[in-house]
Scaffold this motif. Structure first.
Motif, PDB file in Angstrom:
ATOM      1  N   PHE A 252       0.827  -1.205   0.000  1.00  0.00           N
ATOM      2  CA  PHE A 252       0.000   0.000   0.000  1.00  0.00           C
ATOM      3  C   PHE A 252       0.861   1.255   0.000  1.00  0.00           C
ATOM      4  O   PHE A 252       0.592   2.216  -0.734  1.00  0.00           O
ATOM      5  N   THR A 253       1.910   1.261   0.827  1.00  0.00           N
ATOM      6  CA  THR A 253       2.761   2.442   0.948  1.00  0.00           C
ATOM      7  C   THR A 253       3.491   2.738  -0.355  1.00  0.00           C
ATOM      8  O   THR A 253       3.636   3.905  -0.748  1.00  0.00           O
ATOM      9  N   ALA A 254       3.957   1.690  -1.033  1.00  0.00           N
ATOM     10  CA  ALA A 254       4.640   1.895  -2.314  1.00  0.00           C
ATOM     11  C   ALA A 254       3.704   2.551  -3.320  1.00  0.00           C
ATOM     12  O   ALA A 254       4.086   3.494  -4.030  1.00  0.00           O
ATOM     13  N   ALA A 255       2.449   2.068  -3.380  1.00  0.00           N
ATOM     14  CA  ALA A 255       1.479   2.636  -4.311  1.00  0.00           C
ATOM     15  C   ALA A 255       1.030   4.023  -3.868  1.00  0.00           C
ATOM     16  O   ALA A 255       0.788   4.908  -4.704  1.00  0.00           O
ATOM     17  N   TRP A 256       0.925   4.227  -2.572  1.00  0.00           N
ATOM     18  CA  TRP A 256       0.505   5.523  -2.025  1.00  0.00           C
ATOM     19  C   TRP A 256       1.523   6.608  -2.380  1.00  0.00           C
ATOM     20  O   TRP A 256       1.155   7.704  -2.807  1.00  0.00           O
ATOM     21  N   ASN A 257       2.796   6.287  -2.187  1.00  0.00           N
ATOM     22  CA  ASN A 257       3.846   7.262  -2.452  1.00  0.00           C
ATOM     23  C   ASN A 257       4.175   7.407  -3.932  1.00  0.00           C
ATOM     24  O   ASN A 257       4.607   8.471  -4.376  1.00  0.00           O
ATOM     25  N   ARG A 258       3.992   6.319  -4.688  1.00  0.00           N
ATOM     26  CA  ARG A 258       4.381   6.339  -6.088  1.00  0.00           C
ATOM     27  C   ARG A 258       3.282   5.774  -6.991  1.00  0.00           C
ATOM     28  O   ARG A 258       3.455   4.707  -7.583  1.00  0.00           O
ATOM     29  N   PRO A 259       2.171   6.477  -7.111  1.00  0.00           N
ATOM     30  CA  PRO A 259       1.127   5.997  -8.023  1.00  0.00           C
ATOM     31  C   PRO A 259       1.576   5.991  -9.480  1.00  0.00           C
ATOM     32  O   PRO A 259       0.951   5.337 -10.306  1.00  0.00           O
ATOM     33  N   ASP A 260       2.657   6.713  -9.763  1.00  0.00           N
ATOM     34  CA  ASP A 260       3.205   6.683 -11.120  1.00  0.00           C
ATOM     35  C   ASP A 260       3.886   5.358 -11.417  1.00  0.00           C
ATOM     36  O   ASP A 260       4.091   4.999 -12.580  1.00  0.00           O
ATOM     37  N   LEU A 261       4.209   4.599 -10.362  1.00  0.00           N
ATOM     38  CA  LEU A 261       4.822   3.278 -10.525  1.00  0.00           C
ATOM     39  C   LEU A 261       3.801   2.156 -10.417  1.00  0.00           C
ATOM     40  O   LEU A 261       3.893   1.155 -11.131  1.00  0.00           O
ATOM     41  N   PHE A 262       2.852   2.303  -9.483  1.00  0.00           N
ATOM     42  CA  PHE A 262       1.887   1.232  -9.213  1.00  0.00           C
ATOM     43  C   PHE A 262       0.471   1.790  -9.150  1.00  0.00           C
ATOM     44  O   PHE A 262       0.142   2.545  -8.239  1.00  0.00           O
ATOM     45  N   SER A 263      -0.345   1.416 -10.112  1.00  0.00           N
ATOM     46  CA  SER A 263      -1.747   1.830 -10.104  1.00  0.00           C
ATOM     47  C   SER A 263      -2.657   0.753  -9.542  1.00  0.00           C
ATOM     48  O   SER A 263      -3.821   1.014  -9.232  1.00  0.00           O
ATOM     49  N   ARG A 264      -2.153  -0.462  -9.415  1.00  0.00           N
ATOM     50  CA  ARG A 264      -2.971  -1.572  -8.905  1.00  0.00           C
ATOM     51  C   ARG A 264      -2.329  -2.100  -7.624  1.00  0.00           C
ATOM     52  O   ARG A 264      -1.161  -2.487  -7.621  1.00  0.00           O
ATOM     53  N   VAL A 265      -3.109  -2.110  -6.547  1.00  0.00           N
ATOM     54  CA  VAL A 265      -2.568  -2.536  -5.257  1.00  0.00           C
ATOM     55  C   VAL A 265      -3.631  -3.319  -4.498  1.00  0.00           C
ATOM     56  O   VAL A 265      -4.822  -3.004  -4.555  1.00  0.00           O
ATOM     57  N   TYR A 266      -3.191  -4.377  -3.820  1.00  0.00           N
ATOM     58  CA  TYR A 266      -4.070  -5.160  -2.965  1.00  0.00           C
ATOM     59  C   TYR A 266      -3.311  -5.501  -1.698  1.00  0.00           C
ATOM     60  O   TYR A 266      -2.170  -5.969  -1.755  1.00  0.00           O
ATOM     61  N   THR A 267      -3.927  -5.253  -0.549  1.00  0.00           N
ATOM     62  CA  THR A 267      -3.276  -5.550   0.720  1.00  0.00           C
ATOM     63  C   THR A 267      -4.204  -6.412   1.574  1.00  0.00           C
ATOM     64  O   THR A 267      -5.413  -6.202   1.593  1.00  0.00           O
ATOM     65  N   THR A 268      -3.640  -7.400   2.237  1.00  0.00           N
ATOM     66  CA  THR A 268      -4.424  -8.265   3.108  1.00  0.00           C
ATOM     67  C   THR A 268      -3.803  -8.277   4.506  1.00  0.00           C
ATOM     68  O   THR A 268      -2.579  -8.393   4.636  1.00  0.00           O
ATOM     69  N   VAL A 269      -4.627  -8.107   5.514  1.00  0.00           N
ATOM     70  CA  VAL A 269      -4.222  -8.023   6.932  1.00  0.00           C
ATOM     71  C   VAL A 269      -2.962  -7.180   7.101  1.00  0.00           C
ATOM     72  O   VAL A 269      -2.035  -7.551   7.813  1.00  0.00           O
ATOM     73  N   GLY A 270      -2.923  -6.039   6.443  1.00  0.00           N
ATOM     74  CA  GLY A 270      -1.753  -5.161   6.541  1.00  0.00           C
ATOM     75  C   GLY A 270      -1.559  -4.641   7.956  1.00  0.00           C
ATOM     76  O   GLY A 270      -2.522  -4.417   8.701  1.00  0.00           O
TER      77      GLY A 270
END
Length: 245
Positions: free
Chosen positions: A213-231
């Protein structure tokens, strides 16, 4: 539901300390909760877990050199697994899926131990059926710091996976992407990854879940699809503050 955790997870571990996995301790206690004990699990349909020898991909274990983003910047060697899909065409750029494990696991999580991997079987079958686009899978691991005798003095999971800054995203972009792109398949074809964030997915469980989640949150230009379970969105490295951001 809450309980007192006896096993230290975040911080310094010395070679004289017998590490206990908090993950397994938590599971054992949670399964005893009456509401949880009543829950029924759902099995993955056999068509996804069957060994697909006709349309099977390839799993490669790699070692690569990086540096300690979360510490003093010294050099580290990290392991990873890379899933290379079948029918690969090096003239195209492909989707990539990053998977991060939770505490107690490593890059071999989800059965990533070679061609018998459960994740490999599912990706093989999903790609073969057309339910999933041709995708490269990358299974990464946080770093460990060793002393001069080769003994582990610190596990970097908490700093790398649970922190809410952009250092983990920098690591993925500068080290992992660079390492995977340029690799070659068994037939000698060069790996090429898509530069489109919409073609990149990142997921994980527990500390791997908040890392995704943090990678996508900080870098949406890198990751537009994210799924987190029991984070682990808890007060360890600032994850508890996400709801207020």
């Amino acid at each position: 539901y809450s309980y007192k955790m006896n096993s230290p997870y975040c911080g310094l571990f010395t070679k004289n300390y017998e590490r206990k996995f908090a993950y397994y301790e938590a599971i054992e206690k949670i399964l005893k909760v009456p509401e949880v004990a009543k829950m029924e699990s759902v099995d993955v349909p056999p068509k996804y877990t069957a060994l697909n020898t006709a349309n099977g991909g390839q799993v490669i274990e790699i070692q690569y050199t990086t540096y300690d983003y979360a510490g003093d910047g010294h050099e580290l060697t990290k392991p990873a697994f890379v899933y290379l899909p079948p029918k690969y065409d090096e003239t195209k750029q492909y989707n990539v899926l990053y998977l991060m494990h939770g505490v107690g696991g490593n890059e071999r999580e989800w059965g990533m131990t070679g061609n018998g991997s459960q994740v490999k079987k599912m990706m093989d079958n999903l790609i073969a059926s057309g339910e999933m686009p041709i995708t490269i899978g990358v299974f990464v691991n946080p770093g460990m710091v060793y002393d001069e005798e080769g003994e582990v003095v610190r596990y970097n999971r908490c700093k790398e996976f649970d922190s809410t800054d952009d250092l983990f995203a920098q690591f993925l972009e500068n080290e992992v992407l660079a390492k995977v792109e340029g690799m070659q398949t068994a037939s000698g074809k060069t790996i090429r990854l898509s530069n489109d964030a919409n073609d990149r997915a990142i997921t994980g469980a527990s500390s791997g879940g908040i890392a995704a989640f943090t990678a996508a949150w900080n870098r949406p230009d890198l990751f537009s699809r994210v799924y987190t379970t029991v984070g682990t969105f808890v007060a360890m490295r600032g994850g508890n503050e996400y709801p207020a951001i």
